[in-house]
Design a protein around this motif. Structure first.
Motif, PDB file in Angstrom:
ATOM      1  N   THR A 168       0.857  -1.187   0.000  1.00  0.00           N
ATOM      2  CA  THR A 168       0.000   0.000   0.000  1.00  0.00           C
ATOM      3  C   THR A 168       0.890   1.232   0.000  1.00  0.00           C
ATOM      4  N   ALA A 169       0.438   2.258  -0.704  1.00  0.00           N
ATOM      5  CA  ALA A 169       1.212   3.501  -0.786  1.00  0.00           C
ATOM      6  C   ALA A 169       0.274   4.656  -1.111  1.00  0.00           C
ATOM      7  N   ALA A 170       0.653   5.846  -0.655  1.00  0.00           N
ATOM      8  CA  ALA A 170      -0.171   7.028  -0.909  1.00  0.00           C
ATOM      9  C   ALA A 170      -0.020   7.524  -2.339  1.00  0.00           C
ATOM     10  N   VAL A 171       1.189   7.379  -2.900  1.00  0.00           N
ATOM     11  CA  VAL A 171       1.445   7.831  -4.270  1.00  0.00           C
ATOM     12  C   VAL A 171       2.277   6.780  -4.986  1.00  0.00           C
ATOM     13  N   ASP A 172       2.198   6.782  -6.303  1.00  0.00           N
ATOM     14  CA  ASP A 172       2.946   5.811  -7.108  1.00  0.00           C
ATOM     15  C   ASP A 172       4.445   5.880  -6.846  1.00  0.00           C
ATOM     16  N   ALA A 173       4.948   7.079  -6.617  1.00  0.00           N
ATOM     17  CA  ALA A 173       6.394   7.259  -6.453  1.00  0.00           C
ATOM     18  C   ALA A 173       6.935   6.537  -5.228  1.00  0.00           C
ATOM     19  N   ASP A 174       6.066   6.204  -4.260  1.00  0.00           N
ATOM     20  CA  ASP A 174       6.522   5.509  -3.058  1.00  0.00           C
ATOM     21  C   ASP A 174       6.768   4.018  -3.298  1.00  0.00           C
ATOM     22  N   VAL A 175       6.299   3.490  -4.422  1.00  0.00           N
ATOM     23  CA  VAL A 175       6.457   2.062  -4.710  1.00  0.00           C
ATOM     24  C   VAL A 175       7.737   1.860  -5.518  1.00  0.00           C
ATOM     25  N   PRO A 176       8.729   1.160  -4.975  1.00  0.00           N
ATOM     26  CA  PRO A 176      10.000   0.970  -5.688  1.00  0.00           C
ATOM     27  C   PRO A 176       9.814   0.198  -6.992  1.00  0.00           C
ATOM     28  N   GLN A 177      10.726   0.427  -7.920  1.00  0.00           N
ATOM     29  CA  GLN A 177      10.652  -0.221  -9.221  1.00  0.00           C
ATOM     30  C   GLN A 177      10.741  -1.740  -9.101  1.00  0.00           C
ATOM     31  N   ALA A 178      11.480  -2.222  -8.095  1.00  0.00           N
ATOM     32  CA  ALA A 178      11.615  -3.675  -7.913  1.00  0.00           C
ATOM     33  C   ALA A 178      10.284  -4.342  -7.614  1.00  0.00           C
ATOM     34  N   LEU A 179       9.303  -3.560  -7.179  1.00  0.00           N
ATOM     35  CA  LEU A 179       7.981  -4.105  -6.880  1.00  0.00           C
ATOM     36  C   LEU A 179       6.934  -3.593  -7.870  1.00  0.00           C
ATOM     37  N   ALA A 180       7.404  -3.193  -9.052  1.00  0.00           N
ATOM     38  CA  ALA A 180       6.475  -2.748 -10.088  1.00  0.00           C
ATOM     39  C   ALA A 180       5.716  -3.968 -10.601  1.00  0.00           C
ATOM     40  N   GLY A 181       4.446  -4.004 -10.315  1.00  0.00           N
ATOM     41  CA  GLY A 181       3.609  -5.120 -10.738  1.00  0.00           C
ATOM     42  C   GLY A 181       2.226  -4.602 -11.057  1.00  0.00           C
ATOM     43  N   VAL A 182       1.233  -5.320 -10.617  1.00  0.00           N
ATOM     44  CA  VAL A 182      -0.142  -4.887 -10.821  1.00  0.00           C
ATOM     45  C   VAL A 182      -0.447  -3.726  -9.884  1.00  0.00           C
ATOM     46  N   ARG A 183      -1.124  -2.695 -10.388  1.00  0.00           N
ATOM     47  CA  ARG A 183      -1.479  -1.529  -9.576  1.00  0.00           C
ATOM     48  C   ARG A 183      -2.999  -1.385  -9.523  1.00  0.00           C
ATOM     49  N   PHE A 184      -3.486  -1.084  -8.331  1.00  0.00           N
ATOM     50  CA  PHE A 184      -4.891  -0.748  -8.146  1.00  0.00           C
ATOM     51  C   PHE A 184      -4.969   0.658  -7.562  1.00  0.00           C
ATOM     52  N   GLU A 185      -5.905   1.441  -8.065  1.00  0.00           N
ATOM     53  CA  GLU A 185      -6.178   2.742  -7.487  1.00  0.00           C
ATOM     54  C   GLU A 185      -7.338   2.613  -6.516  1.00  0.00           C
ATOM     55  N   VAL A 186      -7.170   3.174  -5.319  1.00  0.00           N
ATOM     56  CA  VAL A 186      -8.186   3.092  -4.268  1.00  0.00           C
ATOM     57  C   VAL A 186      -8.665   4.505  -3.959  1.00  0.00           C
ATOM     58  N   ALA A 187      -9.944   4.751  -4.218  1.00  0.00           N
ATOM     59  CA  ALA A 187     -10.490   6.093  -3.980  1.00  0.00           C
ATOM     60  C   ALA A 187     -12.004   6.007  -3.807  1.00  0.00           C
ATOM     61  N   ASP A 188     -12.513   6.704  -2.800  1.00  0.00           N
ATOM     62  CA  ASP A 188     -13.965   6.798  -2.563  1.00  0.00           C
ATOM     63  C   ASP A 188     -14.629   5.427  -2.475  1.00  0.00           C
ATOM     64  N   GLY A 189     -13.951   4.474  -1.827  1.00  0.00           N
ATOM     65  CA  GLY A 189     -14.542   3.158  -1.629  1.00  0.00           C
ATOM     66  C   GLY A 189     -14.485   2.246  -2.839  1.00  0.00           C
ATOM     67  N   ALA A 190     -13.849   2.693  -3.916  1.00  0.00           N
ATOM     68  CA  ALA A 190     -13.725   1.874  -5.132  1.00  0.00           C
ATOM     69  C   ALA A 190     -12.283   1.433  -5.321  1.00  0.00           C
ATOM     70  N   VAL A 191     -12.117   0.205  -5.797  1.00  0.00           N
ATOM     71  CA  VAL A 191     -10.785  -0.344  -6.069  1.00  0.00           C
ATOM     72  C   VAL A 191     -10.735  -0.683  -7.554  1.00  0.00           C
ATOM     73  N   THR A 192      -9.907   0.071  -8.291  1.00  0.00           N
ATOM     74  CA  THR A 192      -9.892  -0.029  -9.751  1.00  0.00           C
ATOM     75  C   THR A 192      -8.493  -0.387 -10.232  1.00  0.00           C
ATOM     76  N   ARG A 193      -8.426  -1.377 -11.099  1.00  0.00           N
ATOM     77  CA  ARG A 193      -7.119  -1.749 -11.633  1.00  0.00           C
ATOM     78  C   ARG A 193      -6.621  -0.657 -12.568  1.00  0.00           C
ATOM     79  N   ALA A 194      -5.395  -0.224 -12.317  1.00  0.00           N
ATOM     80  CA  ALA A 194      -4.829   0.886 -13.094  1.00  0.00           C
ATOM     81  C   ALA A 194      -4.362   0.390 -14.462  1.00  0.00           C
TER      82      ALA A 194
END
Length: 381
Positions: free
Chosen positions: A355-381
């Motif tokens: 989990t991270a507040a912004v994309d930049a907080d996720v290191p490149q070594a863990l670049a994988g599937v991303r989901f955006e979480v906002a307003d109770g919705a979880v959406t695959r980026a």
């Protein structure tokens, strides 16, 4: 081992949610308060039947609902099992595996394993002894699920014995004699169950120690694996027992209880047993070790906390299992170098949930599937 599908009903902020997951790294990205930590907390709950954020189940149920349901399809060695727990605060939780109801919710323990890294981990170093005891006991139960029953039995016996100590301390004459006689019986119960828990903790600390040293060397700048050390400090003297077995520990606990009885009656609490023990964390060379709490810098404290979690993961993995790793908002707490070191260390895990507040907080070594979480919705980026 990985979770392939997660279903939530009335869990935290989610009325109903379905999320498809897979092996490798998955990141949930969103501003604070949007519900991203709730997702990984649910996965961890299937593993421990507890939360790394709160001490009771009540906050896990969505406001206005009576119960919550967490369901996960867990893939292990090519086989899929659907694990489910129904969380009912104030009542007994219920658990199912492949829709079959288990006799007890705690029978779910051990079917999925998680290791969670979170900002709360700093309490392992800077918090009370109870935080470190809980760390040990949670790891014990992950490795040997039946010890959940031992821990529950010990808590029950301790509560009964403390009540009796208060009663006996105030009683007079025949009532006091009767209470003291009953206390002898509870001494035996406490010593027997406590010896099993104490023996398991002592063994765990011995097994965990080399992994902690190795992990600390990796995450702390300029450190060696001998710099980080942990010792188990029991509430009784075990030096004369050598390499104690359960019988020896039971006898030692009984003797210590007899020696402290006067003090216990005066104070109305049990002063001997695993509930009074401490896991001592120290840094430095063998002849000049200092407690981490009170002496270590913020960076050293963070490194030690990370080392404890990494050591837990390595120990579980060495036993032939690959736990699910949960990295809950930890990268924002780390500098760039430690962030990259941690990411490199865990990137080979079968499943990593971030989990991270912004994309930049996720290191490149863990670049994988991303989901955006906002307003109770979880959406695959």
């Amino acid at each position: 081992m990985h979770v392939a599908h997660l279903t939530l009903h009335d869990f935290r902020s989610y009325a109903d949610l379905e999320v498809e997951l897979g092996p490798g790294a998955t990141a949930f990205v969103g501003r604070n308060g949007q519900g991203k930590t709730n997702l990984v907390e649910a996965v961890d709950y299937l593993s421990r039947l507890g939360s790394h954020r709160v001490a009771t189940d009540a906050p896990l149920v969505r406001a206005g609902a009576e119960r919550a349901v967490v369901r996960g399809a867990v893939v292990r060695e090519g086989r899929t099992a659907v694990l489910e727990v129904e969380i009912s605060p104030g009542r007994s939780n219920r658990a199912r595996v492949n829709r079959s109801v288990l006799p007890r919710a705690r029978d779910l323990l051990g079917l999925v394993r998680t290791v969670v890294f979170s900002p709360e981990d700093l309490t392992l170093v800077k918090g009370d002894p109870s935080d470190r005891r809980r760390f040990l006991d949670d790891l014990l139960v992950l490795r040997t699920p039946r010890l959940a029953g031992v821990r529950s039995d010990y808590d029950r016996v301790l509560k009964q014995r403390n009540t009796l100590l208060k009663t006996a301390g105030l009683a007079r004459g025949g009532s006091r004699d009767s209470a003291l006689s009953t206390l002898d019986v509870w001494d035996g119960h406490l010593a027997r169950v406590g010896a099993e828990l104490l023996g398991a903790r002592l063994q765990l600390v011995d097994q965990l120690r080399p992994y902690v040293g190795k992990a600390y060397e990796t995450v702390a700048r300029g450190a060696s694996r001998d710099d980080a050390w942990l010792d188990y400090a029991p509430s009784l003297d075990l030096e004369a027992t050598g390499d104690p077995d359960r019988g020896t520990l039971t006898d030692a606990l009984l003797e210590a209880l007899q020696q402290r009885r006067g003090d216990e009656l005066d104070r109305g609490i049990s002063l001997v047993g695993p509930h009074r023990d401490e896991l001592r964390l120290t840094l430095g060379s063998a002849d000049s070790r200092l407690p981490v709490k009170g002496y270590a810098s913020h960076g050293e404290s963070w490194s030690f906390a990370l080392a404890l979690r990494l050591a837990s993961y390595d120990l579980l993995r060495a036993e032939g299992d690959d736990p699910i790793l949960v990295l809950d908002d930890v990268f924002a707490e780390l500098d760039t170098e430690r962030r990259q070191q941690l990411a490199d260390l865990v990137s080979g895990a079968e499943q990593v949930l971030v989990t991270a507040a912004v994309d930049a907080d996720v290191p490149q070594a863990l670049a994988g599937v991303r989901f955006e979480v906002a307003d109770g919705a979880v959406t695959r980026a």
